[in-house]
Design a protein around this motif. Structure first.
Motif, mmCIF file in Angstrom:
data_model
loop_
_atom_site.group_PDB
_atom_site.id
_atom_site.type_symbol
_atom_site.label_atom_id
_atom_site.label_comp_id
_atom_site.label_asym_id
_atom_site.label_seq_id
_atom_site.Cartn_x
_atom_site.Cartn_y
_atom_site.Cartn_z
ATOM 1 N N GLY A 174 -7.379 6.958 2.748
ATOM 2 C CA GLY A 174 -6.265 7.437 1.945
ATOM 3 C C GLY A 174 -4.946 6.738 2.235
ATOM 4 N N SER A 175 -4.984 5.714 3.070
ATOM 5 C CA SER A 175 -3.727 5.047 3.418
ATOM 6 C C SER A 175 -3.287 4.086 2.307
ATOM 7 C CB SER A 175 -3.860 4.300 4.749
ATOM 8 O OG SER A 175 -4.764 3.227 4.630
ATOM 9 N N VAL A 176 -4.222 3.680 1.475
ATOM 10 C CA VAL A 176 -3.880 2.776 0.368
ATOM 11 C C VAL A 176 -3.915 3.521 -0.966
ATOM 12 C CG1 VAL A 176 -4.359 0.550 -0.706
ATOM 13 C CG2 VAL A 176 -4.930 0.900 1.693
ATOM 14 N N VAL A 177 -4.918 4.363 -1.114
ATOM 15 C CA VAL A 177 -4.994 5.213 -2.300
ATOM 16 C C VAL A 177 -4.852 6.662 -1.830
ATOM 17 C CG1 VAL A 177 -6.398 5.928 -4.275
ATOM 18 C CG2 VAL A 177 -6.543 3.575 -3.440
ATOM 19 N N ILE A 287 -22.251 4.904 -18.818
ATOM 20 C CA ILE A 287 -21.451 5.359 -17.682
ATOM 21 C C ILE A 287 -19.962 5.297 -18.032
ATOM 22 C CG2 ILE A 287 -20.883 4.878 -15.260
ATOM 23 C CD1 ILE A 287 -23.794 5.744 -15.612
ATOM 24 N N PHE A 288 -19.246 6.350 -17.643
ATOM 25 C CA PHE A 288 -17.784 6.304 -17.673
ATOM 26 C C PHE A 288 -17.346 5.780 -16.315
ATOM 27 C CE2 PHE A 288 -17.394 10.134 -20.808
ATOM 28 C CZ PHE A 288 -17.810 9.318 -21.838
ATOM 29 N N ASN A 289 -16.797 4.622 -16.299
ATOM 30 C CA ASN A 289 -16.489 3.959 -15.043
ATOM 31 C C ASN A 289 -14.982 4.051 -14.790
ATOM 32 O OD1 ASN A 289 -17.167 2.376 -12.786
ATOM 33 N ND2 ASN A 289 -16.611 0.485 -13.860
ATOM 34 N N PHE A 290 -14.578 5.105 -14.101
ATOM 35 C CA PHE A 290 -13.147 5.347 -13.861
ATOM 36 C C PHE A 290 -12.869 5.127 -12.380
ATOM 37 C CE2 PHE A 290 -13.568 8.672 -17.467
ATOM 38 C CZ PHE A 290 -13.447 7.678 -18.419
ATOM 39 N N VAL A 291 -12.424 3.957 -12.067
ATOM 40 C CA VAL A 291 -12.437 3.532 -10.676
ATOM 41 C C VAL A 291 -11.042 3.136 -10.201
ATOM 42 C CG1 VAL A 291 -13.278 1.688 -9.180
ATOM 43 C CG2 VAL A 291 -14.832 2.793 -10.766
ATOM 44 N N THR A 292 -10.720 3.518 -8.976
ATOM 45 C CA THR A 292 -9.452 3.116 -8.394
ATOM 46 C C THR A 292 -9.719 2.142 -7.258
ATOM 47 O OG1 THR A 292 -8.582 5.307 -8.892
ATOM 48 C CG2 THR A 292 -7.294 3.939 -7.377
ATOM 49 N N LYS A 293 -9.241 0.938 -7.411
ATOM 50 C CA LYS A 293 -9.444 -0.073 -6.376
ATOM 51 C C LYS A 293 -8.085 -0.642 -6.010
ATOM 52 C CE LYS A 293 -14.064 -1.592 -7.427
ATOM 53 N NZ LYS A 293 -14.971 -2.649 -7.818
ATOM 54 N N ARG A 294 -7.796 -0.624 -4.732
ATOM 55 C CA ARG A 294 -6.489 -1.121 -4.339
ATOM 56 C C ARG A 294 -6.557 -1.737 -2.946
ATOM 57 N NH1 ARG A 294 -2.517 3.394 -4.942
ATOM 58 N NH2 ARG A 294 -3.258 3.227 -7.090
ATOM 59 N N GLY A 295 -5.828 -2.809 -2.791
ATOM 60 C CA GLY A 295 -5.789 -3.466 -1.490
ATOM 61 C C GLY A 295 -4.361 -3.518 -0.985
ATOM 62 N N LEU A 296 -4.229 -3.354 0.304
ATOM 63 C CA LEU A 296 -2.911 -3.438 0.924
ATOM 64 C C LEU A 296 -2.857 -4.693 1.783
ATOM 65 C CD1 LEU A 296 -0.128 -2.245 1.740
ATOM 66 C CD2 LEU A 296 -1.331 -0.967 3.529
ATOM 67 N N CYS A 297 -1.991 -5.611 1.392
ATOM 68 C CA CYS A 297 -1.731 -6.764 2.252
ATOM 69 C C CYS A 297 -0.663 -6.300 3.235
ATOM 70 C CB CYS A 297 -1.253 -7.963 1.435
ATOM 71 S SG CYS A 297 -2.593 -8.805 0.587
ATOM 72 N N GLU A 298 -1.128 -5.734 4.322
ATOM 73 C CA GLU A 298 -0.268 -5.052 5.271
ATOM 74 C C GLU A 298 0.545 -6.056 6.100
ATOM 75 O OE1 GLU A 298 1.286 -2.823 8.375
ATOM 76 O OE2 GLU A 298 0.439 -1.962 6.522
ATOM 77 N N GLY A 299 -0.148 -7.100 6.554
ATOM 78 C CA GLY A 299 0.504 -8.026 7.484
ATOM 79 C C GLY A 299 0.992 -9.297 6.823
ATOM 80 N N LYS A 300 1.799 -10.011 7.597
ATOM 81 C CA LYS A 300 2.333 -11.293 7.161
ATOM 82 C C LYS A 300 1.182 -12.253 6.850
ATOM 83 C CE LYS A 300 5.672 -14.474 9.018
ATOM 84 N NZ LYS A 300 6.393 -14.901 10.207
ATOM 85 N N ASN A 301 1.359 -13.056 5.815
ATOM 86 C CA ASN A 301 0.361 -14.069 5.438
ATOM 87 C C ASN A 301 -1.030 -13.531 5.130
ATOM 88 O OD1 ASN A 301 1.965 -16.398 5.615
ATOM 89 N ND2 ASN A 301 1.774 -16.372 7.844
ATOM 90 N N SER A 302 -1.136 -12.268 4.889
ATOM 91 C CA SER A 302 -2.467 -11.744 4.563
ATOM 92 C C SER A 302 -2.774 -12.051 3.103
ATOM 93 C CB SER A 302 -2.526 -10.248 4.818
ATOM 94 O OG SER A 302 -1.504 -9.599 4.094
#
Lengths: 485, 254
Positions: A174-177, A287-302
């Motif tokens: 849950g830290s990103v979503v 299929i109902f494809n209701f999707v949450t996808k998220r990425g966190l570029c937390e650090g420098k140069n990630s």
């Protein structure tokens, strides 16, 4: 009688091919244990109890459920579908026998995965891809686990991670979503039954592609899996995800959440080939494809790269996104989305530039055939402090026939004057002259269409790992069968 | 043996729904014996390019009357790709661009398709590259041609050479050159003509469609036909082309 220079009987042939069935539409006879339909705190407690979850997780689920109850299903996407009765869905179904190791995995399940072309047994021996297989949201086997563990890489089902690495789960889940992020993410947070988990320790370059195959099997069941992937400082991981489901006349809900965290100098490459059952040509089922996808570029140069090939599902609603928090971090989104017959897709990405010198690029290829409706929806937000941020967006649509639609909804918000944002968009049709040219060189009409479509998707396909690129191409060919004529 | 036998051909433009509209070819008779080179010349709008499209099987043109035999077989019942596989090749006046499709991949796919039809072994990428590079050299084309997208961003001359490259690789029974000389400078014209001449054998026939006599200086035709208003009005030897160049088409127009 006048006769056209081009014969007509091809149409008949093409219409026959149109009726070709969804290849992965079988149902496996696996003994499943299910909970009653409907959603209430007791069901959530029962899911949590069966999975022997720690207290924090149950509390988190219940909090999500309370939040979800107060939320409204979103309807801003350019899709339409009948009302979903959330009390008529079963929120838990699991293969009955819980395997202790891969050798104990139910024969039927192994058979299912063999039909899907993922021989788990083979995978164990052959180098290449480590597979976690998730059936009805429960993980049934993870290959290569021990080998990866030697390098400190944790790759297991989400349930195992909860038992063996609760600290990591608690820290990152849950830290990103966050649970209140959106209606479907809240629902997922309340009821998710399993999924995949991966942690790559600092400085480790994961030597093989990690892969999860998702499969919906049970009827009237929603699939709510959760994927959590953490790449620690300076690490690299490439992760693949594939999905299929049986043919059924009713719609089934798939509401997954994927969270990625890339620390300093880490690179996550996340590829999806989504081939959920799309429904029949009249638009029944799918299929109902209701999707949450998220990425966190937390650090420098990630760096986080999303690559997706979306050919399945009746409705697709997903926006794999990147939050570019670390300075000089980079987000990438490469997408091919195909809609045919009555399929609808509203997909795209969000690139949220927070850090200095952050960059992002978006390449989106939408293909619409028959009555398919395809929308690209993308947000590029440059925050006040994102000095020197840059974005490049290219958004191309290809139309096949004259009943389909392509739509583009780009949103750009720039709050820093040093930012550079570029957006290019094109819409084209496969022209009769292109088809004529290729056919004059001896290619069949279908081969000609495939060749043109593959050329159109080239920039995205080359981002996919080799085996996936081949699979993606084949999938497009199957999905396009009979769309011209 | 005749490669082509066209009898009393009438062709109309389709209205898009398969119904004939304006008639363009109005009773054309034409015979091309095997191994010969014929040229069809005529003013703009006389139906020359239409004839090319009809021979290739383009759906915008409807044959309302008459027949076309290819090596004695009814051509009109065949699809575009069937005609191509049986050995009809059109070098187009304006080859279309197909973005993202690698030229080498396209050429190999097309070649293997036809080789399969002929019962020959399909070529793997390595053998194909050897063959293609030799042909490129003879057409004075840079090998980088193979890695570009099919016709995309090609100059007019490059497109024409790419057509001749395909002709050489696919080695069909009949090559139809539709205004192949247009847009070429003298050097390119010579190279293209050499390509066609090296393709032509006792087994392979050529049908050239052109406005100008220029191309015929490099590719010598056995017979020249004058096409006016949807019909062939006069046929003769190569000298006819020279005469046309002096007098124009006017006197045939009545």
């Amino acid at each position: 009688m006048p006769f056209p220079a081009d014969t007509q009987n091809k149409n008949v042939e093409i219409h026959e091919k149109l009726d070709r069935e969804y290849e992965y539409g079988f149902v496996s006879n696996i003994e499943t244990e299910v909970l009653p339909k409907g959603l209430n705190p007791d069901i959530i407690r029962e899911i949590s109890r069966r999975k022997n979850e720690p207290e924090f997780l149950l509390a988190w689920r219940l909090k999500a459920y309370e939040a979800w109850k107060k939320m409204k299903e979103p309807h801003w996407a350019h899709v339409s579908y009948p009302k979903i009765d959330y009390q008529a869905i079963r929120y838990f179904a699991a293969p009955k026998k819980k395997p202790q190791s891969l050798d104990e995995v139910d024969e039927e399940i192994l058979e299912t995965f063999n039909k899907l072309g993922i021989p788990l047994e083979e995978q164990k021996r052959l180098a290449g891809v480590a597979v976690d297989a998730v059936i009805d949201s429960v993980s049934v086997g993870t290959t290569f686990k021990e080998k990866l563990a030697e390098m400190g890489i944790i790759f297991c089902s989400f349930s195992e991670a909860v038992q063996d690495h609760p600290d990591l789960v608690e820290k990152y889940l849950g830290s990103v979503v966050p649970i209140k992020d959106n209606f479907f993410a809240a629902l997922n947070s309340a009821v998710f039954s399993d999924g995949s988990f991966c942690y790559v320790p600092p400085g480790v370059h994961c030597p093989m592609e990690l892969s999860t195959y998702f499969r919906i099997n049970a009827a009237e069941t929603g699939q709510f899996e959760r994927t959590l992937l953490i790449a620690d400082k300076g690490s690299y991981v490439s992760y693949l995800e594939g999905c299929t489901a049986p043919r059924r006349d009713e719609n089934q809900l798939h509401a997954a959440v994927v969270e990625l965290i890339a620390h300093e100098d880490a690179h996550i490459k996340y590829s999806t080939v989504q081939n959920w059952y799309p429904g029949d040509k009249e638009g029944r089922g799918g299929i109902f494809n209701f999707v949450t996808k998220r990425g966190l570029c937390e650090g420098k140069n990630s760096r986080i790269s999303w690559t997706q090939v979306e050919t399945g599902s009746a409705i697709t609603w997903k926006y794999p996104s990147c939050i570019l928090k670390g300075d000089y971090s980079r987000g990438e989104f490469y997408s091919v989305a195909l809609t045919s017959h009555k399929q609808q897709a509203d997909t795209g990405t969000k690139m949220i530039h927070l850090g200095k010198g952050t960059t992002s690029s978006i390449i989106s290829k939408g293909i619409s055939a028959k009555q398919g409706q395809n929308s690209y929806r993308g947000l590029v937000r440059i925050a006040r402090k994102a000095e020197g941020a840059r974005n490049y967006t290219q958004c191309d649509s290809l139309l096949i026939g004259h009943e389909c639609g392509a739509h583009t909804f780009p949103y750009i918000e720039v709050k820093n004057q040093t930012a550079q944002v570029e957006h290019e968009a094109t819409t084209s049709k496969i022209s009769d002259e292109q088809l004529f040219y290729l056919r004059q060189r001896g290619l069949s009409e279908e081969d000609a269409v495939n060749m043109i479509v593959n050329g159109f998707c080239k920039e995205v396909f080359r981002e996919l790992p080799m085996e996936f690129a081949v699979e993606a191409q084949k999938l497009l060919e199957i999905s396009l069968e009979g769309t011209v004529g | 043996m005749n490669v082509l036998e066209i009898k009393d051909l009438h062709v109309a433009l389709s209205d898009g729904e398969g119904r004939p509209q304006t008639e363009i070819i109005k009773g054309l008779d034409f015979v091309l014996p095997k191994g010969e080179i014929h040229a069809i010349m005529g003013p703009n709008g006389t139906g020359k390019s239409t004839l090319t499209k009809v021979l290739a099987g383009h759906k915008d043109y409807i044959v309302t009357k008459g027949s076309i035999l290819f090596l004695g077989e009814d051509l009109l019942s065949l699809d575009v790709e069937e005609r191509a596989r049986k050995g009809i090749f059109v070098a187009f006046q304006y080859p279309v661009e197909i973005p993202g499709v690698n030229n080498a991949y396209f050429l190999r796919t097309a070649l293997n398709n036809i080789r399969k039809m002929r019962g020959e072994k399909e070529l793997d990428p390595i053998d194909f590259m050897k063959l293609a590079k030799a042909e490129l050299k003879s057409l004075k084309m840079d090998p980088s041609f193979l890695n570009r997208s099919l016709n995309e961003g090609f100059s007019g001359g490059e497109k024409k050479r790419n057509e001749i490259l395909q002709l050489k690789l696919l080695n069909p029974i009949l090559a139809i050159l539709d205004e192949t000389d247009s847009g070429l400078d003298i050097d390119a014209l010579r190279i293209v003509a050499e390509g066609v001449n090296s393709y032509h054998t006792k087994e392979n026939s050529v049908l050239m469609i052109t406005h100008y006599q220029r191309l015929l200086d490099y590719i010598r035709p056995d017979v020249v036909h004058v096409m006016v208003n949807g019909q062939i009005v006069k046929s003769g030897n190569a000298e006819l082309a020279v005469e046309l160049e002096k007098t124009g088409y006017e006197k045939f127009a009545s």
